[in-house]
Write a protein that holds these residues in place. Structure first.
Motif, PDB file in Angstrom:
ATOM      1  N   GLU A 201     -18.630   1.516  -5.689  1.00  0.00           N
ATOM      2  CA  GLU A 201     -17.585   2.156  -6.491  1.00  0.00           C
ATOM      3  C   GLU A 201     -17.185   3.499  -5.889  1.00  0.00           C
ATOM      4  O   GLU A 201     -16.003   3.834  -5.817  1.00  0.00           O
ATOM      5  N   ARG A 202     -18.180   4.283  -5.466  1.00  0.00           N
ATOM      6  CA  ARG A 202     -17.876   5.580  -4.852  1.00  0.00           C
ATOM      7  C   ARG A 202     -17.110   5.392  -3.544  1.00  0.00           C
ATOM      8  O   ARG A 202     -16.207   6.161  -3.226  1.00  0.00           O
ATOM      9  N   ALA A 203     -17.488   4.363  -2.784  1.00  0.00           N
ATOM     10  CA  ALA A 203     -16.838   4.127  -1.495  1.00  0.00           C
ATOM     11  C   ALA A 203     -15.369   3.756  -1.654  1.00  0.00           C
ATOM     12  O   ALA A 203     -14.545   4.138  -0.823  1.00  0.00           O
ATOM     13  N   ILE A 204     -15.033   3.021  -2.706  1.00  0.00           N
ATOM     14  CA  ILE A 204     -13.636   2.598  -2.861  1.00  0.00           C
ATOM     15  C   ILE A 204     -12.820   3.542  -3.739  1.00  0.00           C
ATOM     16  O   ILE A 204     -11.622   3.338  -3.902  1.00  0.00           O
ATOM     17  N   ARG A 205     -13.462   4.581  -4.272  1.00  0.00           N
ATOM     18  CA  ARG A 205     -12.729   5.516  -5.134  1.00  0.00           C
ATOM     19  C   ARG A 205     -11.469   6.066  -4.461  1.00  0.00           C
ATOM     20  O   ARG A 205     -10.401   6.094  -5.079  1.00  0.00           O
ATOM     21  N   PRO A 206     -11.541   6.504  -3.186  1.00  0.00           N
ATOM     22  CA  PRO A 206     -10.306   7.004  -2.570  1.00  0.00           C
ATOM     23  C   PRO A 206      -9.201   5.953  -2.531  1.00  0.00           C
ATOM     24  O   PRO A 206      -8.025   6.275  -2.660  1.00  0.00           O
TER      25      PRO A 206
ATOM     26  N   ILE B 264      -7.809   5.627  -6.140  1.00  0.00           N
ATOM     27  CA  ILE B 264      -7.004   6.791  -6.499  1.00  0.00           C
ATOM     28  C   ILE B 264      -5.623   6.685  -5.873  1.00  0.00           C
ATOM     29  O   ILE B 264      -4.619   7.028  -6.484  1.00  0.00           O
ATOM     30  N   GLY B 265      -5.569   6.189  -4.647  1.00  0.00           N
ATOM     31  CA  GLY B 265      -4.288   6.074  -3.957  1.00  0.00           C
ATOM     32  C   GLY B 265      -3.617   4.723  -4.113  1.00  0.00           C
ATOM     33  O   GLY B 265      -2.725   4.382  -3.346  1.00  0.00           O
ATOM     34  N   ARG B 266      -4.034   3.970  -5.130  1.00  0.00           N
ATOM     35  CA  ARG B 266      -3.556   2.588  -5.288  1.00  0.00           C
ATOM     36  C   ARG B 266      -2.037   2.468  -5.226  1.00  0.00           C
ATOM     37  O   ARG B 266      -1.498   1.588  -4.567  1.00  0.00           O
ATOM     38  N   LYS B 267      -1.307   3.372  -5.889  1.00  0.00           N
ATOM     39  CA  LYS B 267       0.151   3.266  -5.886  1.00  0.00           C
ATOM     40  C   LYS B 267       0.720   3.447  -4.484  1.00  0.00           C
ATOM     41  O   LYS B 267       1.745   2.868  -4.153  1.00  0.00           O
ATOM     42  N   ASN B 268       0.045   4.250  -3.672  1.00  0.00           N
ATOM     43  CA  ASN B 268       0.519   4.427  -2.301  1.00  0.00           C
ATOM     44  C   ASN B 268       0.463   3.116  -1.523  1.00  0.00           C
ATOM     45  O   ASN B 268       1.270   2.880  -0.635  1.00  0.00           O
ATOM     46  N   TRP B 269      -0.526   2.287  -1.848  1.00  0.00           N
ATOM     47  CA  TRP B 269      -0.687   1.044  -1.090  1.00  0.00           C
ATOM     48  C   TRP B 269       0.388   0.026  -1.446  1.00  0.00           C
ATOM     49  O   TRP B 269       0.550  -0.972  -0.761  1.00  0.00           O
ATOM     50  N   LEU B 270       1.124   0.267  -2.509  1.00  0.00           N
ATOM     51  CA  LEU B 270       2.240  -0.628  -2.840  1.00  0.00           C
ATOM     52  C   LEU B 270       3.312  -0.587  -1.760  1.00  0.00           C
ATOM     53  O   LEU B 270       4.133  -1.479  -1.653  1.00  0.00           O
ATOM     54  N   PHE B 271       3.287   0.475  -0.973  1.00  0.00           N
ATOM     55  CA  PHE B 271       4.328   0.674   0.021  1.00  0.00           C
ATOM     56  C   PHE B 271       3.815   0.397   1.438  1.00  0.00           C
ATOM     57  O   PHE B 271       4.206   1.052   2.380  1.00  0.00           O
ATOM     58  N   ALA B 272       2.940  -0.585   1.561  1.00  0.00           N
ATOM     59  CA  ALA B 272       2.394  -0.948   2.870  1.00  0.00           C
ATOM     60  C   ALA B 272       3.455  -1.624   3.733  1.00  0.00           C
ATOM     61  O   ALA B 272       3.258  -1.814   4.920  1.00  0.00           O
ATOM     62  N   GLY B 273       4.558  -1.994   3.149  1.00  0.00           N
ATOM     63  CA  GLY B 273       5.652  -2.582   3.903  1.00  0.00           C
ATOM     64  C   GLY B 273       5.746  -4.086   3.728  1.00  0.00           C
ATOM     65  O   GLY B 273       6.826  -4.643   3.717  1.00  0.00           O
ATOM     66  N   SER B 274       4.582  -4.740   3.615  1.00  0.00           N
ATOM     67  CA  SER B 274       4.566  -6.189   3.459  1.00  0.00           C
ATOM     68  C   SER B 274       3.149  -6.608   3.084  1.00  0.00           C
ATOM     69  O   SER B 274       2.213  -5.800   3.137  1.00  0.00           O
ATOM     70  N   ASP B 275       3.007  -7.867   2.753  1.00  0.00           N
ATOM     71  CA  ASP B 275       1.665  -8.387   2.480  1.00  0.00           C
ATOM     72  C   ASP B 275       0.781  -8.268   3.710  1.00  0.00           C
ATOM     73  O   ASP B 275      -0.398  -7.929   3.613  1.00  0.00           O
TER      74      ASP B 275
END
Length: 169
Positions: free
Chosen positions: A96-101, A104-115
């Motif tokens: 859980e601690r390892a994936i916290r960053p 937290i930035g989950r919305k940023n990953w929506l903009f990865a450009g594509s699947d």
């Protein structure tokens, strides 16, 4: 007759005893951890399961508390697997601690450009966090991998994984 909060406290006390055992074997080798778990945790786990089952019979079936006990009991085998493997942890707090960053930035990953971009980002983040868990500097690890990967045989790619790589070579 015990109240719901008293029954919940009793259950949490049982869980606390399991964590007390784990504190005694923290940072010990897997074989030592397994031996202690087999000698002490299994008995405590049996008592905890009995407590959960007895509590479930004493509370309203549709209550949130009953739902929590049913949840634990239906996943019991998965919850106690750590008692049979000294490499496992009692909880997933480290993960859980390892994936916290990332969370937290989950919305940023929506903009990865594509699947495909999202899949690549997930692979890179997994490598970075795994390198950290292996005690490696992620930047140094990635620099070494990127330096070696072009000339590295594809059938030996596992040699570049964080738990296999020699950063000095």
């Amino acid at each position: 007759e015990k109240t719901g909060s008293k029954l919940a406290k009793d259950a949490l006390d049982h869980i606390g005893h399991l964590f007390d055992i784990e504190r005694q074997i923290m940072n010990k080798p897997p074989d030592e951890r397994l031996a202690v778990r087999q000698a002490h945790s299994l008995r405590q786990l049996a008592e905890t399961k009995t407590c959960f089952e007895n509590t479930l019979r004493k509370i309203p079936g549709k209550s949130d508390l009953a739902g929590a006990f049913r949840y634990a009991l239906t996943r019991w085998d998965a919850l106690i697997c750590y008692a049979y493997d000294g490499r496992c942890e009692i909880s997933n707090n480290a993960a859980e601690r390892a994936i916290r960053p990332l969370a937290i930035g989950r919305k940023n990953w929506l903009f990865a450009g594509s699947d495909v971009g999202g899949d690549r980002a997930a692979a890179i983040y997994s490598l970075i966090e795994t390198a950290k868990m292996q005690g490696l500097d992620p930047r140094k690890y990635l620099a070494v991998v990127l330096d070696r990967i072009a000339d590295h045989p594809v059938n030996k790619i596992d040699e570049l994984l964080p738990w296999n790589i020699d950063l000095q070579a």
